[in-house]
Design an enzyme around this catalytic site. Sequence first.
Site, PDB file in Angstrom:
ATOM      1  N   CYS A 171      65.562  47.867  38.937  1.00  0.00           N
ATOM      2  CA  CYS A 171      66.625  47.171  39.683  1.00  0.00           C
ATOM      3  C   CYS A 171      66.084  46.021  40.528  1.00  0.00           C
ATOM      4  CB  CYS A 171      67.333  48.188  40.577  1.00  0.00           C
ATOM      5  SG  CYS A 171      68.503  47.450  41.730  1.00  0.00           S
TER       6      CYS A 171
ATOM      7  N   CYS B 229      75.189  43.877  36.987  1.00  0.00           N
ATOM      8  CA  CYS B 229      74.641  45.051  37.655  1.00  0.00           C
ATOM      9  C   CYS B 229      73.135  44.955  37.790  1.00  0.00           C
ATOM     10  CB  CYS B 229      74.887  46.301  36.819  1.00  0.00           C
ATOM     11  SG  CYS B 229      76.573  46.748  36.702  1.00  0.00           S
TER      12      CYS B 229
ATOM     13  N   GLU C  23      75.209  39.226  48.767  1.00  0.00           N
ATOM     14  CA  GLU C  23      75.931  38.783  47.577  1.00  0.00           C
ATOM     15  C   GLU C  23      77.044  39.751  47.234  1.00  0.00           C
ATOM     16  OE1 GLU C  23      72.991  38.168  44.499  1.00  0.00           O
ATOM     17  OE2 GLU C  23      71.672  37.189  45.942  1.00  0.00           O
TER      18      GLU C  23
ATOM     19  N   CYS D  94      67.491  47.205  49.344  1.00  0.00           N
ATOM     20  CA  CYS D  94      67.668  48.654  49.154  1.00  0.00           C
ATOM     21  C   CYS D  94      66.309  49.314  49.241  1.00  0.00           C
ATOM     22  CB  CYS D  94      68.302  48.950  47.793  1.00  0.00           C
ATOM     23  SG  CYS D  94      68.591  50.717  47.505  1.00  0.00           S
TER      24      CYS D  94
ATOM     25  N   CYS E  27      83.207  43.520  43.612  1.00  0.00           N
ATOM     26  CA  CYS E  27      81.995  44.343  43.711  1.00  0.00           C
ATOM     27  C   CYS E  27      81.299  44.023  45.033  1.00  0.00           C
ATOM     28  CB  CYS E  27      81.098  44.023  42.513  1.00  0.00           C
ATOM     29  SG  CYS E  27      79.530  44.892  42.539  1.00  0.00           S
TER      30      CYS E  27
ATOM     31  N   CYS F 275      64.543  51.902  42.660  1.00  0.00           N
ATOM     32  CA  CYS F 275      64.683  52.306  41.267  1.00  0.00           C
ATOM     33  C   CYS F 275      63.873  51.316  40.422  1.00  0.00           C
ATOM     34  CB  CYS F 275      66.156  52.326  40.874  1.00  0.00           C
ATOM     35  SG  CYS F 275      67.086  53.532  41.854  1.00  0.00           S
TER      36      CYS F 275
HETATM   37  N1  SAH Z   1      72.842  51.610  44.686  1.00  0.00           N
HETATM   38  C1  SAH Z   1      73.941  52.116  43.974  1.00  0.00           C
HETATM   39  C2  SAH Z   1      74.946  51.078  43.527  1.00  0.00           C
HETATM   40  C3  SAH Z   1      74.473  49.739  43.036  1.00  0.00           C
HETATM   41  S1  SAH Z   1      73.955  49.396  41.433  1.00  0.00           S
HETATM   42  C4  SAH Z   1      73.474  52.908  42.781  1.00  0.00           C
HETATM   43  O1  SAH Z   1      72.309  52.829  42.449  1.00  0.00           O
HETATM   44  O2  SAH Z   1      74.288  53.626  42.219  1.00  0.00           O
HETATM   45  C5  SAH Z   1      75.249  49.677  40.270  1.00  0.00           C
HETATM   46  C6  SAH Z   1      74.704  50.296  38.964  1.00  0.00           C
HETATM   47  O3  SAH Z   1      73.861  49.378  38.233  1.00  0.00           O
HETATM   48  C7  SAH Z   1      73.845  51.510  39.223  1.00  0.00           C
HETATM   49  O4  SAH Z   1      74.149  52.510  38.297  1.00  0.00           O
HETATM   50  C8  SAH Z   1      72.443  50.979  38.987  1.00  0.00           C
HETATM   51  O5  SAH Z   1      71.536  51.996  38.696  1.00  0.00           O
HETATM   52  C9  SAH Z   1      72.680  50.042  37.832  1.00  0.00           C
HETATM   53  N2  SAH Z   1      71.613  49.041  37.645  1.00  0.00           N
HETATM   54  C10 SAH Z   1      70.681  48.630  38.525  1.00  0.00           C
HETATM   55  N3  SAH Z   1      69.904  47.673  37.973  1.00  0.00           N
HETATM   56  C11 SAH Z   1      70.370  47.462  36.717  1.00  0.00           C
HETATM   57  C12 SAH Z   1      70.024  46.574  35.668  1.00  0.00           C
HETATM   58  N4  SAH Z   1      69.048  45.685  35.826  1.00  0.00           N
HETATM   59  N5  SAH Z   1      70.727  46.622  34.525  1.00  0.00           N
HETATM   60  C13 SAH Z   1      71.763  47.487  34.383  1.00  0.00           C
HETATM   61  N6  SAH Z   1      72.145  48.338  35.344  1.00  0.00           N
HETATM   62  C14 SAH Z   1      71.463  48.334  36.506  1.00  0.00           C
HETATM   63 FE1  SF4 Z   2      69.044  50.749  45.253  1.00  0.00          FE
HETATM   64 FE2  SF4 Z   2      69.069  49.411  42.945  1.00  0.00          FE
HETATM   65 FE3  SF4 Z   2      68.440  52.012  42.969  1.00  0.00          FE
HETATM   66 FE4  SF4 Z   2      70.974  51.268  43.447  1.00  0.00          FE
HETATM   67  S1  SF4 Z   2      69.830  50.978  41.521  1.00  0.00           S
HETATM   68  S2  SF4 Z   2      69.769  52.759  44.608  1.00  0.00           S
HETATM   69  S3  SF4 Z   2      70.618  49.323  44.541  1.00  0.00           S
HETATM   70  S4  SF4 Z   2      67.252  50.345  43.966  1.00  0.00           S
END
Ligand code: SAH
Ligand code: SF4
Length: 355
Positions: free
Chosen positions: A129, A345, A102, A122, A115, A126
């Site tokens: 996420c 995000c 996506e 991944c 984006c 986290c």
């Molecule tokens: N993997 C990378 C980039 C992708 S996510 C990273 O983690 O930086 C882009 C941003 O969105 C990151 O800061 C991530 O932590 C944040 N993010 C992930 N899940 C989210 C959510 N459900 N709501 C808001 N931000 C989120």
């Molecule tokens: Fe991976 Fe989501 Fe953590 Fe970014 S925020 S490193 S995409 S698990």
Amino acid sequence: MSTPISITAPQAPSFYGLTRDELRESLERRGEPPYRASQLFSWIYRRHQRDPEAMTDLPGALRRELPEWFGLALPATASVHASPDGLTHKFVLALADGARVECVSMRTERRLTLCLSSQVGCALKCSFCATGLMGLKRNLAAGEIVAQVLAMGDFHSWEDDRFNLVFMGMGEPLANYRAVMDAVRIVHDPDGMNLGARRITVSTSGLVPQMRQLAEEGIPVGLAVSLHATTDALRDEMVPVNKRWPLGELIPAARDYGRVSGRRVTLEYTLIAGVNDSMEDADRLSAVARDLPSKINLIPYNPVPGLPWRRPAPEAVEAFAQRLYPRAPAVTVRHTMGGEIWAACGQLGGLSTET
Ligand code: SAH
Ligand code: SF4
């Protein structure tokens, strides 16, 4: 009796995964002069012409052979989902092996931002996420990353040739370092799209060795660090890779990146109600921000089905931002675009697993 072995010709490499140097070498091996690489980069990335027959300044023989040498097809766009206001589009691309990835385009008055995803899923898990819930399916190839730009650019008819690129889709870009950097080199190439380093931002959950490597590349892309917590105890839970590279290593690496690149690092901070949105959190965050050239980007949490986390009330987001303000003046609250289509995000992943 011996079993017949079927020998298939090796698949032609995707054109879109080759840097100009790699393309030049490949063409030279086939007896073409070096300037052909520049010509092809210009046709494909500047003039957006991918049909060799239309590349009128190339010899006919080369035009006929190109599709045998290089894969020129883009992944099919399986679906496009527009937000009700028409400003955000989420694209699901079907890759050659059946994987889906996506990417999202967001239009504001000033600019178009694309984006990009760097991996299918991944590995870093986290806690908040959606992509992390999928686990890692595989890395994307450089050509599959560049193809996202081309698919979205085509969709928008290349109306904006100066757009911004952010590696904030699915996956951890610095965990797929080589392919992400090749994609950056390809879009940055002056003979092609010529996208400035200032228009490119890589977001990382904090892979410290790769942050340091990125600083050495000589392409000062923007770096966004997904901080989200200001104590190791909390960050260990939210961003488990913190156990490997805790804040005491992450912050100096971010500071050094800022120094070498001459750019302020973005500290991304996803606000989750009752988890990291207290006034003490705000005070610690402003102390971190004051300590390195940075700007803070607050992201009110985008809910993910199956996860218990909630977004703080708008007043709580505002109070948190206000509390930062005097000490950390560069604060933006990320206006959530695309929440209606699960394109915001951290919400990417839901449609990729559809079969
Ligand atoms: N993997 C990378 C980039 C992708 S996510 C990273 O983690 O930086 C882009 C941003 O969105 C990151 O800061 C991530 O932590 C944040 N993010 C992930 N899940 C989210 C959510 N459900 N709501 C808001 N931000 C989120
Ligand atoms: Fe991976 Fe989501 Fe953590 Fe970014 S925020 S490193 S995409 S698990």
